[in-house]
Design an enzyme around this catalytic site. Structure first.
Site, PDB file in Angstrom:
ATOM      1  N   GLU A   9       0.820  -1.214   0.000  1.00  0.00           N
ATOM      2  CA  GLU A   9       0.000   0.000   0.000  1.00  0.00           C
ATOM      3  C   GLU A   9       0.850   1.260   0.000  1.00  0.00           C
ATOM      4  OE1 GLU A   9      -0.596  -2.639   1.903  1.00  0.00           O
ATOM      5  OE2 GLU A   9      -2.520  -3.310   1.089  1.00  0.00           O
TER       6      GLU A   9
ATOM      7  N   HIS B   2     -11.835  -5.368   8.563  1.00  0.00           N
ATOM      8  CA  HIS B   2     -12.504  -5.250   7.259  1.00  0.00           C
ATOM      9  C   HIS B   2     -13.784  -4.437   7.409  1.00  0.00           C
ATOM     10  CE1 HIS B   2      -9.769  -8.601   6.521  1.00  0.00           C
ATOM     11  NE2 HIS B   2      -9.873  -8.322   5.235  1.00  0.00           N
TER      12      HIS B   2
HETATM   13  C1  LIG Z   1      -1.499  -4.968   4.225  1.00  0.00           C
HETATM   14  C2  LIG Z   1      -2.579  -5.747   3.568  1.00  0.00           C
HETATM   15  N1  LIG Z   1      -2.937  -5.419   2.302  1.00  0.00           N
HETATM   16  C3  LIG Z   1      -3.922  -6.095   1.681  1.00  0.00           C
HETATM   17  C4  LIG Z   1      -4.564  -7.115   2.298  1.00  0.00           C
HETATM   18  C5  LIG Z   1      -5.687  -7.867   1.600  1.00  0.00           C
HETATM   19  N2  LIG Z   1      -5.281  -9.252   1.363  1.00  0.00           N
HETATM   20  C6  LIG Z   1      -5.682 -10.235   2.175  1.00  0.00           C
HETATM   21  S1  LIG Z   1      -4.985 -11.688   1.789  1.00  0.00           S
HETATM   22  C7  LIG Z   1      -4.193 -11.027   0.458  1.00  0.00           C
HETATM   23  C8  LIG Z   1      -3.304 -11.885  -0.380  1.00  0.00           C
HETATM   24  C9  LIG Z   1      -2.342 -12.644   0.481  1.00  0.00           C
HETATM   25  O1  LIG Z   1      -1.465 -13.373  -0.277  1.00  0.00           O
HETATM   26  P1  LIG Z   1      -0.290 -14.189   0.380  1.00  0.00           P
HETATM   27  O2  LIG Z   1       0.459 -13.349   1.347  1.00  0.00           O
HETATM   28  O3  LIG Z   1       0.490 -14.787  -0.718  1.00  0.00           O
HETATM   29  O4  LIG Z   1      -1.032 -15.314   1.224  1.00  0.00           O
HETATM   30  P2  LIG Z   1      -2.039 -16.441   0.689  1.00  0.00           P
HETATM   31  O5  LIG Z   1      -3.407 -15.864   0.763  1.00  0.00           O
HETATM   32  O6  LIG Z   1      -1.631 -16.809  -0.673  1.00  0.00           O
HETATM   33  O7  LIG Z   1      -1.896 -17.562   1.654  1.00  0.00           O
HETATM   34  C10 LIG Z   1      -4.456  -9.676   0.353  1.00  0.00           C
HETATM   35  C11 LIG Z   1      -3.887  -8.791  -0.680  1.00  0.00           C
HETATM   36  C12 LIG Z   1      -4.166  -7.418   3.616  1.00  0.00           C
HETATM   37  N3  LIG Z   1      -4.738  -8.401   4.322  1.00  0.00           N
HETATM   38  N4  LIG Z   1      -3.174  -6.731   4.216  1.00  0.00           N
END
Ligand SMILES: Cc1ncc(C[n+]2csc(CCOP(=O)(O)OP(=O)(O)O)c2C)c(N)n1
Lengths: 361, 326
Positions: free
Chosen positions: B60, B127
């Site tokens: 972000e 959220h």
């Molecule tokens: C700082 C932040 N930005 C955006 C989000 C929204 N978000 C939730 S899960 C996710 C993707 C996560 O991907 P990853 O870290 O690869 O974990 P996975 O879900 O693949 O296990 C996003 C962008 C968040 N939780 N925190």
């Protein structure tokens, strides 16, 4: 996979795992999967209050890595690391109650899914902001170091979470302070819809370790024994004062980001290919093929899992939500409850509010 | 003609501005192939291509920082926070860098940061947030919070055209629940800093914005029916700049004011509005200014707790009765 269906007696057990350990790894992976399957059913029935996040196909990386810890060690999971919390002693009952926001849930209905902690059992619950737990775990392990305790921390990040500033600052801090922290990157191919190649220009996530002056290792995240072994080595190094290690476990997120995600962004055939690489099926074949466990042993574990999960669900399914009276307390230690809601319900007739005061001038 | 949802209205507004002005482009996590978790940007990648709809890493702070740099050079970036709660990760960039750029050095930073905010959806503490107060206090940021589909469209278009940084807080509860006919012609533009009388009345005024406008309308309906009270609902639409004149004008009609917001009470926007009323129109008041806000706790997940912590229409009804009886 194991082509060596040995007829010549069992193969030697891997590294420092006993036959009991090998069955435990199987049990925790099955427990993760069955628990999540029940949650899917509950979600469809509208009993899960919020979203549901699966770790289907990733059970080995969470379970194998967490199993490398000792009592007294601490981990902090991400949303797909239910298995790691189960290894640390979180129970199906707690998980069901959390998802269904029951009064008796570990967070009394305040937080969702697997966002809960028990520092005694050795897990620190995540917040939603990705990356945040890396610096926090750097602090937990800084405490271990400052107090000369031979304890180790483990923190999980996804391929997506590795793009946050918090991840970078936390890992750098941990590396500079040489704290006993193992960072497990779960590379499951996607962060929501974003493939790992759009998350980083590094050829491999583990290559980032060099930039922090840290050892990095990469392993097959769908091989539970391999995930155990690489983590064990890193944990041992950390405990001996060798500082952090970055581990990349390569796996695949077979379900969408959450239950509502239709995975429209997946290239054709990719999912099907990974379905052939199921970590539990692979491990089962290996246990039997190597003569480390018999079909009956595994059947017993399967039955135990079913009984435990069903028992936990039966126990809590009809429990109530928390009472609203609980909502205001606990923001501070002192005072423990929020002040009365005067601004929502002002007392008495408003014009009486100066009654009893001396008239003013 | 088909009704346009609040969500579609945002998408239409963005798309129209992208058509109109080649400098406009989008940055965010999962906004392209996925169209964002709520599908606000669905179809825009196909329509405008990957140079104008950029899927970014989960970063972000970098999204906002990169937008600022591009904006200095004359582009018009629109950043999505996947959930507005994660705007906190970009707080330093927004408040220390973006907000001060013009004042410090005459740097133009025409960017928009938008994203789903708000509760009533069982989203739990991360959220559901309404972060306006965190930015209200920083000079240099404009804040808008649409309540209707028309305003959602008109305000995103104005935000993109504005020469200053604008934080555009859309409410996820309204995305698909609120809709109306939105003719393509004439073009819908809603100026920043202008409130709207959502319902006219003469006994008291509820000053509010975003999803709370609908709760206020519900309360007003009930008070009309059950108490014969005529409640005016003033939808602020923008918090910075704040339409002081509209607030004062309404107060001069009704002499009693309730300020309602979904965010927590302490340090919330209602305190600022109450102070301004005190400064600008104290003599017109027949009753103390009241506020109804969320209780001062992180928003809990369990339905009864969330319902209790967030203000509901019945809280507004009770507060209006109190004011009317004063
Ligand atoms: C700082 C932040 N930005 C955006 C989000 C929204 N978000 C939730 S899960 C996710 C993707 C996560 O991907 P990853 O870290 O690869 O974990 P996975 O879900 O693949 O296990 C996003 C962008 C968040 N939780 N925190």
């Amino acid at each position: 996979m194991p082509s060596s269906r040995s007829t010549a007696g069992p193969q030697p057990l891997p590294t420092d795992l006993s036959a009991t350990d090998l069955l435990a790894l199987y049990y925790y992976m099955r427990l993760t999967r069955v628990l999540e399957e029940r949650l899917v059913a509950l979600h469809r029935q509208g009993k899960v209050v919020g979203g549901l996040f699966r770790s289907l196909g990733q059970e080995a990386d969470a379970v194998g890595s967490a199993y490398a810890l000792e009592p007294g060690d601490m981990l902090s999971p991400l949303i797909r690391n239910l298995g790691s919390m189960l290894v640390q002693g979180a129970t199906p009952l707690e998980v069901f109650r959390q998802y269904m926001a029951k009064a008796e849930s570990p967070t009394a209905g305040r937080e969702l899914n697997i966002h809960f902690s028990d520092l005694e059992r050795g897990f620190l619950g995540q917040v939603s902001s990705l990356g945040t737990m890396v610096p926090v775990m750097a602090g937990i392990t800084l405490y271990f170091k400052l107090t000369d305790q031979p304890r180790v921390g483990l923190v999980y990040v996804g391929d997506g979470a590795m793009s946050t500033g918090a991840f970078h600052e936390g890992l750098n801090f941990a590396a500079v302070q040489r704290v006993p922290l193992v960072v497990v990157c779960e590379n499951n191919g996607y962060a929501y819809s974003t493939p790992t190649r759009m998350q980083t220009a590094a050829a491999r996530l583990v290559d980032k370790a060099a930039g922090y002056g840290l050892p990095g290792v990469r392993a097959d995240g769908n091989d539970v024994v391999a995930t155990y072994e690489v983590t064990r080595e890193a944990v041992t190094r950390a405990r001996a004062g060798g500082g952090p290690t970055l581990i990349e476990l390569v796996t695949y997120r077979r379900k969408g980001h959450a239950e509502h995600d239709d995975q429209r962004y997946l290239p054709a055939g990719e999912l099907e290919a990974w379905e052939q690489n199921d970590p539990i099926a692979r491990y089962r074949d290996r246990l039997i093929g190597a003569g480390w466990a018999g079909v009956e042993d595994l059947g017993r574990e399967d039955a135990r899992v079913e009984t435990e999960v069903d028992g936990a669900l039966a126990r809590c399914i009809d429990e109530p939500f928390p009472a609203i009276g609980t909502a205001l307390s606990g923001v501070f230690a002192d005072p423990p409850a929020a002040e009365p809601e005067w601004y929502r319900a002002l007392p008495g007739a408003p014009s009486d509010r100066r009654a009893g005061e001396p008239p003013h001038g | 003609m088909a009704e346009t949802t609040y969500l579609e209205a945002i998408r239409q507004g963005i798309a129209e501005e992208m058509e109109r002005d080649p400098r406009v482009f989008l940055l965010g996590e999962d906004i392209g192939a996925l169209g964002g978790p709520f599908r606000v940007t669905e179809g825009l990648l196909d329509r405008f291509g990957p140079t104008r709809v950029i899927d970014t890493p989960v970063s972000e702070l970098a999204i906002v920082g990169a937008a600022a740099g591009a904006a200095h050079m004359g582009l018009r970036p629109v950043c999505e926070m996947q959930f507005i709660d994660f705007i906190a990760c970009a707080y330093d960039m927004i408040t220390n860098y973006v907000a001060t750029a013009r004042y410090r050095g005459g740097l133009s930073t025409p960017l928009v940061i938008r994203g789903p905010s708000g509760g009533y959806v069982r989203g739990g503490p991360f959220h559901s947030q309404n972060p306006e107060a965190a930015f209200l206090h920083t000079p240099g940021l404009k804040l808008v919070c649409p309540a209707t589909a028309r305003d959602a469209k008109g305000l995103i278009k104005s935000a993109i055209r504005d020469d200053d940084p604008v934080l555009y807080f859309e409410h996820k509860y309204l995305y698909r629940r609120v809709k109306e006919d939105l003719p393509a012609d004439p073009e819908i533009l809603v100026p920043l800093g202008s409130a709207r009388v959502a319902r006219a009345g003469h006994h008291l005024t509820v000053v509010t914005w975003s999803a709370m406008v609908w709760k206020a309308l519900e309360a007003a309906e009930r008070l009309d029916r059950e108490d014969g009270l005529s409640v005016e609902v003033l939808d602020l639409r923008s918090l910075v700049p704040l339409d002081d004149a509209a607030i004062v004008a309404s107060l001069q009609r009704t002499n009693r004011v309730l300020i309602a917001h979904e965010d927590t009470r302490t340090g919330g926007m209602a305190g600022e509005i109450a102070a301004r009323i005190n400064e600008l129109a104290f003599e017109w008041l027949d009753a103390p200014v009241r506020r109804v806000c969320a209780h001062d706790v992180p928003l809990p997940y369990a339905p009864p707790l969330e319902d209790y912590i967030l203000p509901q229409a019945e809280d507004l009804v009770a507060a209006c009765r109190w004011l009317a009886n004063y």
